[in-house]
Design a protein around this motif. Structure first.
Motif, short mmCIF file in Angstrom:
data_model
loop_
_atom_site.label_atom_id
_atom_site.label_comp_id
_atom_site.label_asym_id
_atom_site.label_seq_id
_atom_site.Cartn_x
_atom_site.Cartn_y
_atom_site.Cartn_z
N ASP A 238 0.83 -1.20 0.00
CA ASP A 238 0.00 0.00 0.00
C ASP A 238 0.87 1.26 0.00
OD1 ASP A 238 -2.28 -1.53 0.02
OD2 ASP A 238 -2.60 -1.36 2.18
N ARG A 239 1.96 1.24 0.77
CA ARG A 239 2.84 2.42 0.80
C ARG A 239 3.54 2.59 -0.54
NH1 ARG A 239 1.09 5.64 4.16
NH2 ARG A 239 3.09 6.65 4.60
N ARG A 240 3.98 1.50 -1.12
CA ARG A 240 4.64 1.60 -2.43
C ARG A 240 3.67 2.13 -3.48
NH1 ARG A 240 6.33 -3.58 -1.07
NH2 ARG A 240 5.10 -4.49 -2.77
N ALA A 241 2.40 1.76 -3.36
CA ALA A 241 1.40 2.22 -4.32
C ALA A 241 1.23 3.74 -4.26
CB ALA A 241 0.06 1.52 -4.07
N LEU A 242 1.35 4.33 -3.07
CA LEU A 242 1.26 5.78 -2.94
C LEU A 242 2.38 6.47 -3.72
CD1 LEU A 242 0.42 6.12 0.86
CD2 LEU A 242 -1.14 6.49 -1.05
N ALA A 243 3.59 5.93 -3.61
CA ALA A 243 4.71 6.50 -4.35
C ALA A 243 4.51 6.32 -5.85
CB ALA A 243 6.02 5.86 -3.89
N GLU A 244 4.02 5.15 -6.25
CA GLU A 244 3.83 4.87 -7.67
C GLU A 244 2.77 5.76 -8.31
OE1 GLU A 244 2.96 0.74 -7.65
OE2 GLU A 244 5.01 0.14 -7.12
N ALA A 245 1.86 6.30 -7.48
CA ALA A 245 0.80 7.17 -8.00
C ALA A 245 1.27 8.60 -8.20
CB ALA A 245 -0.40 7.15 -7.05
N THR A 246 2.49 8.90 -7.79
CA THR A 246 3.02 10.27 -7.86
C THR A 246 4.36 10.28 -8.57
OG1 THR A 246 4.07 10.02 -5.68
CG2 THR A 246 1.85 10.93 -5.72
N ALA A 247 4.82 11.48 -8.90
CA ALA A 247 6.11 11.66 -9.55
C ALA A 247 6.84 12.83 -8.88
CB ALA A 247 5.93 11.93 -11.04
N LEU A 248 8.14 12.93 -9.15
CA LEU A 248 8.97 13.94 -8.51
C LEU A 248 9.57 14.89 -9.53
CD1 LEU A 248 10.98 11.68 -6.00
CD2 LEU A 248 8.81 12.90 -5.60
N ALA A 249 9.67 16.15 -9.14
CA ALA A 249 10.36 17.16 -9.95
C ALA A 249 11.44 17.80 -9.09
CB ALA A 249 9.38 18.21 -10.45
#
Length: 344
Positions: A238-249
């Motif tokens: 579930d935590r990994r899914a939160l990161a996968e739903a976002t991107a970084l700039a």
């Protein structure tokens, strides 16, 4: 969390943490008291290793930075603290400004730590780096729209931003740097325009902002990089899914990405300054650096130290050249500008 002055035993097998000096002394040659705003198991291993290598006992107290600050002020000249460890140069400056740190002259520290990451007179030293970057929903925004700090003030982001409180030291330090880069007037306008783009009132920490974006409450926010990396490398699906739903700039145009530190300094009334300096110098060894960043997912300060798991997936980026002592010097003005903008 253990209580004050919990003694660290010498149970660590040095070879298990990547080598380094293995020669030990049978009896401690001194004792240091570390006041730390950190709370990681890897820090216990770090204290163990230092004790194993030097024979110097480590006792520690862990509290928030504000609690440590008030404790040391109350203790006055009788404070038993030898070392203060805190996150953010703005926090370290606060300890220095209150007379709670003393300068250290160390060729070892000066050689290992770039000049912009240490206080000019040696009151504190940056030991690990963190980047304050922009996290966003790639389904709603492109990196071109959100790739710079200034872009957060664009009219097209009305109702799209989530943020944490302006009084948080991470946001204060970023604003302090923007004042140094742009001047007070432009930085103040930026704060107002960013506030106008909020989707909700500021709340929560950096992790909260990532969660809010993944939940569709907003499209972009400011975070320190390691909060996202911890999610991306979590054992929890579930935590990994939160990161996968976002991107970084990583903002780079102009002055580069705002980079801050976890750092340390010697307490003004350190009972054992020689042992305290030995500990500071241990923190820039390979062993000290690896343990300092292994759990936090910060970047090592010293060149050549391996990156913690997950950091190798991040892109290379240009670090800001603004000297970190400016973050403390501009801190009061930064809060004033946020307050004027209505950013609570």
């Amino acid at each position: 969390m253990r209580g004050f002055l919990a003694t660290i035993g010498c149970s660590l097998i040095v070879s298990a943490c990547g080598g380094g000096q293995t020669e030990t002394q049978s009896e401690p040659t001194g004792t240091i008291n570390v006041y730390s705003a950190r709370h990681y198991d890897s820090d216990r291993l770090m204290y163990d290793m230092f004790e194993e290598e030097t024979g110097i006992r480590v006792r520690f107290r862990e509290m928030s930075s504000s609690q440590l600050f008030e404790t040391m002020k109350a203790e006055g000249d009788d404070s038993p603290a030898d070392i203060v460890i805190a996150a953010d140069a703005g926090t370290l400056w606060k300890f220095q400004d209150a007379g709670l740190l003393q300068p250290v002259e160390s060729e070892t520290l000066n050689a290992a730590i770039p000049e912009k990451f240490r206080e000019p007179d040696g009151h504190w030293f940056g030991l690990a780096k963190r980047a304050r970057i922009i996290v966003y929903d790639p389904e709603r925004l492109s990196e071109e729209q959100i790739g710079e700090y200034g872009a957060l003030a664009d009219d097209g982001l009305d109702g799209e931003l989530c943020m944490r409180s302006s009084s948080n030291i991470y946001n204060l330090s970023l604003m302090s740097e923007l004042i140094e880069r742009w001047g007070e007037d432009k930085a103040g306008e930026w704060a107002k325009d960013v506030h106008d783009n909020f989707s909700r009132d500021p709340r929560g920490g950096d992790t909260t902002q990532i969660e809010s974006i993944a939940a569709g409450e907003c499209s972009a926010a400011l975070i320190n990089h390691y909060y996202w990396v911890r999610m991306a490398t979590s054992r929890s699906e579930d935590r990994r899914a939160l990161a996968e739903a976002t991107a970084l700039a990583f903002p780079e145009t102009g002055d580069g990405t705002h980079v801050n530190v976890t750092g340390a300094g010697m307490a003004a009334n350190a009972p054992d300054p020689e042992a305290a300096q030995a500990f500071l110098e241990f923190l820039v060894t390979r062993n000290g650096q690896e343990l300092l960043v292994s759990e936090t997912k910060e970047f090592p300060m010293v060149a050549g130290v391996p990156l913690p798991d997950g950091l190798d997936e991040l892109p290379d980026f240009i670090e800001s050249a603004v000297a970190l002592n400016k973050l403390g010097e501009n801190q009061a003005t930064a809060q004033t500008l946020y307050d004027r903008a209505g950013w609570n």
